[in-house]
Structure formats: C-alpha cells, structure tokens
Design a protein around this motif. Structure first.
Motif, PDB file in Angstrom:
ATOM      1  N   VAL A 147       0.840  -1.186   0.000  1.00 23.51           N
ATOM      2  CA  VAL A 147       0.000   0.000   0.000  1.00 23.51           C
ATOM      3  C   VAL A 147       0.881   1.244   0.000  1.00 23.51           C
ATOM      4  CG1 VAL A 147      -1.757   1.303   1.246  1.00 23.51           C
ATOM      5  CG2 VAL A 147      -1.858  -1.201   1.208  1.00 23.51           C
ATOM      6  N   LEU A 148       0.611   2.132  -0.948  1.00 21.25           N
ATOM      7  CA  LEU A 148       1.373   3.375  -1.021  1.00 21.25           C
ATOM      8  C   LEU A 148       0.761   4.423  -0.106  1.00 21.25           C
ATOM      9  CD1 LEU A 148       1.987   3.683  -4.871  1.00 21.25           C
ATOM     10  CD2 LEU A 148       3.518   2.736  -3.147  1.00 21.25           C
ATOM     11  N   LYS A 149       1.596   5.187   0.537  1.00 19.93           N
ATOM     12  CA  LYS A 149       1.136   6.283   1.378  1.00 19.93           C
ATOM     13  C   LYS A 149       1.393   7.601   0.656  1.00 19.93           C
ATOM     14  CE  LYS A 149       1.953   3.903   5.774  1.00 19.93           C
ATOM     15  NZ  LYS A 149       2.650   3.965   7.098  1.00 19.93           N
ATOM     16  N   THR A 150       0.373   8.449   0.608  1.00 20.30           N
ATOM     17  CA  THR A 150       0.519   9.761  -0.017  1.00 20.30           C
ATOM     18  C   THR A 150       0.430  10.846   1.041  1.00 20.30           C
ATOM     19  OG1 THR A 150      -1.854   9.838  -0.508  1.00 20.30           O
ATOM     20  CG2 THR A 150      -0.405   8.996  -2.233  1.00 20.30           C
ATOM     21  N   LYS A 151       1.240  11.870   0.894  1.00 17.30           N
ATOM     22  CA  LYS A 151       1.265  12.939   1.895  1.00 17.30           C
ATOM     23  C   LYS A 151       2.015  14.141   1.343  1.00 17.30           C
ATOM     24  CE  LYS A 151       4.398  12.694   5.137  1.00 17.30           C
ATOM     25  NZ  LYS A 151       5.199  12.298   6.322  1.00 17.30           N
ATOM     26  N   PHE A 152       1.865  15.280   2.021  1.00 14.82           N
ATOM     27  CA  PHE A 152       2.705  16.436   1.761  1.00 14.82           C
ATOM     28  C   PHE A 152       3.976  16.308   2.604  1.00 14.82           C
ATOM     29  CE2 PHE A 152      -1.111  18.626   0.184  1.00 14.82           C
ATOM     30  CZ  PHE A 152      -0.575  19.311  -0.897  1.00 14.82           C
ATOM     31  N   LEU A 153       5.075  16.737   2.040  1.00 10.40           N
ATOM     32  CA  LEU A 153       6.301  16.809   2.806  1.00 10.40           C
ATOM     33  C   LEU A 153       6.225  17.982   3.784  1.00 10.40           C
ATOM     34  CD1 LEU A 153       9.029  16.111   0.086  1.00 10.40           C
ATOM     35  CD2 LEU A 153       8.055  14.512   1.740  1.00 10.40           C
ATOM     36  N   ARG A 154       7.110  17.944   4.765  1.00 12.65           N
ATOM     37  CA  ARG A 154       7.225  19.029   5.736  1.00 12.65           C
ATOM     38  C   ARG A 154       8.603  19.678   5.590  1.00 12.65           C
ATOM     39  NH1 ARG A 154       2.591  20.337   8.146  1.00 12.65           N
ATOM     40  NH2 ARG A 154       3.629  20.810  10.108  1.00 12.65           N
ATOM     41  N   THR A 204      10.838  19.761   7.624  1.00  6.97           N
ATOM     42  CA  THR A 204      11.833  18.850   8.188  1.00  6.97           C
ATOM     43  C   THR A 204      12.262  17.765   7.195  1.00  6.97           C
ATOM     44  OG1 THR A 204       9.993  17.624   9.177  1.00  6.97           O
ATOM     45  CG2 THR A 204      11.145  19.193  10.591  1.00  6.97           C
ATOM     46  N   ASP A 205      11.564  17.671   6.051  1.00  4.97           N
ATOM     47  CA  ASP A 205      11.887  16.663   5.032  1.00  4.97           C
ATOM     48  C   ASP A 205      12.769  17.227   3.914  1.00  4.97           C
ATOM     49  OD1 ASP A 205      10.255  14.643   6.241  1.00  4.97           O
ATOM     50  OD2 ASP A 205       8.483  15.606   5.361  1.00  4.97           O
ATOM     51  N   LEU A 206      13.326  18.413   4.101  1.00  4.40           N
ATOM     52  CA  LEU A 206      14.116  19.046   3.047  1.00  4.40           C
ATOM     53  C   LEU A 206      15.260  18.159   2.558  1.00  4.40           C
ATOM     54  CD1 LEU A 206      14.540  22.861   3.851  1.00  4.40           C
ATOM     55  CD2 LEU A 206      13.742  21.845   1.729  1.00  4.40           C
ATOM     56  N   LYS A 207      15.945  17.520   3.477  1.00  2.00           N
ATOM     57  CA  LYS A 207      17.081  16.675   3.112  1.00  2.00           C
ATOM     58  C   LYS A 207      16.619  15.512   2.240  1.00  2.00           C
ATOM     59  CE  LYS A 207      21.037  14.243   5.124  1.00  2.00           C
ATOM     60  NZ  LYS A 207      21.724  13.863   6.395  1.00  2.00           N
ATOM     61  N   GLN A 208      15.487  14.898   2.605  1.00  2.89           N
ATOM     62  CA  GLN A 208      14.955  13.783   1.830  1.00  2.89           C
ATOM     63  C   GLN A 208      14.500  14.239   0.439  1.00  2.89           C
ATOM     64  OE1 GLN A 208      11.391  11.999   3.459  1.00  2.89           O
ATOM     65  NE2 GLN A 208      11.833  10.008   2.527  1.00  2.89           N
ATOM     66  N   LEU A 209      13.873  15.426   0.379  1.00  5.14           N
ATOM     67  CA  LEU A 209      13.444  15.995  -0.898  1.00  5.14           C
ATOM     68  C   LEU A 209      14.634  16.207  -1.823  1.00  5.14           C
ATOM     69  CD1 LEU A 209      11.446  17.527  -2.810  1.00  5.14           C
ATOM     70  CD2 LEU A 209      11.975  19.588  -1.479  1.00  5.14           C
ATOM     71  N   LYS A 210      15.678  16.822  -1.318  1.00 11.58           N
ATOM     72  CA  LYS A 210      16.841  17.132  -2.137  1.00 11.58           C
ATOM     73  C   LYS A 210      17.555  15.867  -2.601  1.00 11.58           C
ATOM     74  CE  LYS A 210      19.225  20.744  -0.546  1.00 11.58           C
ATOM     75  NZ  LYS A 210      19.840  21.676   0.437  1.00 11.58           N
ATOM     76  N   LYS A 211      17.567  14.856  -1.765  1.00 13.23           N
ATOM     77  CA  LYS A 211      18.176  13.583  -2.149  1.00 13.23           C
ATOM     78  C   LYS A 211      17.406  12.940  -3.299  1.00 13.23           C
ATOM     79  CE  LYS A 211      19.603   9.074  -0.302  1.00 13.23           C
ATOM     80  NZ  LYS A 211      19.637   8.206   0.897  1.00 13.23           N
ATOM     81  N   LYS A 221       4.890   7.315  -0.980  1.00 17.62           N
ATOM     82  CA  LYS A 221       6.001   6.656  -0.298  1.00 17.62           C
ATOM     83  C   LYS A 221       5.753   5.155  -0.201  1.00 17.62           C
ATOM     84  CE  LYS A 221       8.076  10.261   2.577  1.00 17.62           C
ATOM     85  NZ  LYS A 221       8.553  10.575   3.941  1.00 17.62           N
ATOM     86  N   GLU A 222       6.842   4.409  -0.330  1.00 15.12           N
ATOM     87  CA  GLU A 222       6.814   2.960  -0.159  1.00 15.12           C
ATOM     88  C   GLU A 222       7.970   2.600   0.766  1.00 15.12           C
ATOM     89  OE1 GLU A 222       5.811   0.124  -3.570  1.00 15.12           O
ATOM     90  OE2 GLU A 222       7.981  -0.159  -3.318  1.00 15.12           O
ATOM     91  N   ASN A 223       7.648   1.938   1.876  1.00 13.79           N
ATOM     92  CA  ASN A 223       8.677   1.655   2.890  1.00 13.79           C
ATOM     93  C   ASN A 223       9.385   2.925   3.336  1.00 13.79           C
ATOM     94  OD1 ASN A 223       8.142  -1.132   2.753  1.00 13.79           O
ATOM     95  ND2 ASN A 223       9.562  -1.372   1.029  1.00 13.79           N
ATOM     96  N   ASN A 224       8.571   3.985   3.456  1.00 14.71           N
ATOM     97  CA  ASN A 224       9.036   5.297   3.914  1.00 14.71           C
ATOM     98  C   ASN A 224      10.029   5.961   2.963  1.00 14.71           C
ATOM     99  OD1 ASN A 224       8.605   7.273   5.914  1.00 14.71           O
ATOM    100  ND2 ASN A 224      10.597   6.821   6.844  1.00 14.71           N
ATOM    101  N   LYS A 225      10.088   5.488   1.709  1.00 11.58           N
ATOM    102  CA  LYS A 225      10.943   6.114   0.704  1.00 11.58           C
ATOM    103  C   LYS A 225      10.079   6.682  -0.415  1.00 11.58           C
ATOM    104  CE  LYS A 225      15.059   3.272   1.479  1.00 11.58           C
ATOM    105  NZ  LYS A 225      16.051   2.353   0.844  1.00 11.58           N
ATOM    106  N   ILE A 226      10.422   7.886  -0.879  1.00  5.40           N
ATOM    107  CA  ILE A 226       9.655   8.533  -1.943  1.00  5.40           C
ATOM    108  C   ILE A 226       9.817   7.749  -3.243  1.00  5.40           C
ATOM    109  CG2 ILE A 226       9.362  10.635  -3.309  1.00  5.40           C
ATOM    110  CD1 ILE A 226      10.561  12.206  -0.962  1.00  5.40           C
TER     111      ILE A 226
END
Length: 315
Positions: free
Chosen positions: A2-9, A11-18, A54-59
C-alpha cells in the motif's frame, strides 16, 4: 504494498533534495538554495508543497505544486517538478491530490512534449505558447536575436513605472499573490510599467547577457484591447533604455487582442534567447503549456505561472 501519499514538511528538506538529486537532476537549483525552495513551495505553516507517494518510507513519486491562490484551499495551483520512479505512479499521485482539493484551476508552463498524451489522459488541455516580441533593431544589429522584424519608432510621451502597492490601490485588487510572486522574490527583481490610465500593466525583468539587455515580460494586469499606442510607447522605451528586444510568452483569451496590439509573433525562422541561466544561445522550438479547470474561465497562462521563470543557477 500500500502506497502512502502525503505532503512533505520542512523537516523533510534533506529527503526531498536527495530524491531530486537521484531522480531528476544533480545540478538542480533546489540542491543549492533552501531559500528558493521555501519561497516557492512553502505557502503556509511548515508544509512543503510537494505531494509524494512513499513505499517503505521512501519517496517513489513526487509532484511539486505552486500555490498561486496563497491560501489553504489551494483554489489555483501551477505544476512544477513531477517525477516518478515507477510507471503510472505519477498519474495516480496527481489524481489523489486532485480528489483531495478539487482545484478550480491548474496550470502548467513547462510541459514536456514527450508526455503530452499523459496530460491529456488526465483531462488537461495542452496548447502551444504564443511567443511575442518587439524590437526596433535592424537585422544587422540584432545580437541576441535573429530575423526579428523591427517596428517603427514613434516619439510618444513616456510610459510610467509604478510600484505594486500603488497599482493595487488604484485597481482595488488583492495583492497577496502579486506581493509574494514579484515583490518578495528572493533572487529576481521585477518592475512594473503602465499607461496613463493604468488599464494595462506589464510586469517584467531585465536580463543582461554580455552587456546586452532583454526585457522579459512575465505577467500583466488589465487588457491589451485597443492598446496600440501603449505598444508604440514600449518600442520607444526599448530604444531609450538600449534594450535589444521585448519577449512575452502567453496563451489565452487575450491572444486575440495581443495580435492586434502591435506585438509580433515569433515564427520558426526567427530566434531569440529562451534560456538565460546559463545562456545557451539563440533558440527556437515549440513550448507547451496546459490547464485544467472546473469553471468557465478566461484562461491566461504566462511565464510567471509555474516555474518557467525560476532561477537555474545562483551566481
């Protein structure tokens, strides 16, 4: 899974840039400028206007949106980065977001020609941008353009520069979006020029390449209807300020008036500078925009919508 959909926060800047680095571009401006990310994609609170799967907490899929309505309802948005690691995940992500907000108007200004069929399947209207220009230079003097037709010069009274607050007071309009987009831009400086009655206001910025100047019109307020004298004055403005030419991307209801105003439409035998950061030389190709709306609006799409007028490098 199951995929989870959400807005980033925030605090997720590092994950977004990666994710952008690994899946979009290793040289993207957002990798260098948190300030620009926050300005363009943080419309209120600590939410980042990036909707993800996200899948397994990865975008695995990301859609950047620009909240042009500047409110929590997201009545009007423009699309920005849209990339997915898995086939069809990007389309599903958009449909999930659309169901959540029921947008009045969605715009896109940098539509990749290769995925136009996907936009159409999602219910978008896809159109070619009309590219208009104005210059008084002969062909031999055109250093940042090629084969543009010069317009006649008329020694008319000067146009007025105006600031955003005076404009909003005179026109009695809400300046929340305009203030954010043009007065509070973290990198670009925009100017406003108008006629005597303030019935047409052009928002533009000056680009300098090798000591030569371009006037890039990115937005306007009012109408081009019966504005031939205004365009004649603009031509004189180019001469007075030693500007090579004026460039204006547009699609919408006003095209029928723009074509009669004195601005000329770029054709495939003519070239101008489209990309300025970095400067990539003279260019011509078709540029596509798109829109989707649940109302009968008089559509207007310009460079300032979406991320078409966004810095690509920081000097």
């Amino acid at each position: 899974m199951v995929l989870k959909t959400k807005f980033l926060r925030l605090t997720d800047l590092k994950q977004l840039k990666k994710f952008i680095y690994n899946n979009w571009s290793k040289k993207h401006i957002f990798l260098k400028s948190d300030k620009l990310i926050k300005w363009q994609h943080c419309s209120f609170g600590k939410r980042l206007d990036f909707f993800v799967s996200k899948e397994n907490n990865k975008i695995i899929s990301l859609l950047g949106i620009i909240n042009q309505s500047r409110n929590s309802k997201y009545n009007e948005i423009s699309l920005a980065i849209w990339v997915s690691k898995k086939k069809s995940a990007g389309a599903k992500l958009f449909l999930t977001l659309e169901k959540r907000f029921n947008f009045n108007l969605i715009k896109g200004t940098t539509v990749n020609e290769n995925i136009i069929p996907m936009y159409k399947l999602l219910g978008f209207h896809v159109r070619k941008f009309n590219v208009y220009y104005l210059t008084n230079l002969s062909n031999s003097k055109q250093k940042l353009s090629k084969n543009l037709l010069p317009s006649k010069l008329f020694n008319l009274s000067k146009l007025k520069q105006i600031d955003l607050y005076d404009l909003c007071n005179k026109r009695n309009i809400n300046f929340k979006y305009l203030e954010w987009r043009f007065n509070n831009h973290p990198i670009y400086k925009y100017n406003l020029i108008t006629d005597e009655k303030t019935s047409l206001v052009l928002i533009y910025r000056i680009i300098t390449i090798k000591n030569l100047k371009i006037m890039r019109v990115v937005e306007y307020i009012g109408t081009f209807k019966k504005k031939n004298n205004f365009i004649k004055k603009l031509n004189y403005f180019l001469l007075e300020n030693n500007i090579q030419y004026l460039e204006f991307f547009h699609y919408g209801f006003e095209d029928k008036y723009i074509k009669k105003s004195g601005l000329k439409k770029l054709n495939m035998n003519q070239k101008i500078v489209i990309y300025t950061e970095p400067y990539k030389g003279l260019h011509y190709k078709d540029f596509y925009c798109c829109f989707k709306t649940n109302k009968r609006n008089k559509i207007k799409i310009v460079r300032a919508d979406g991320d078409f007028d966004r810095p690509s490098v920081i000097s």
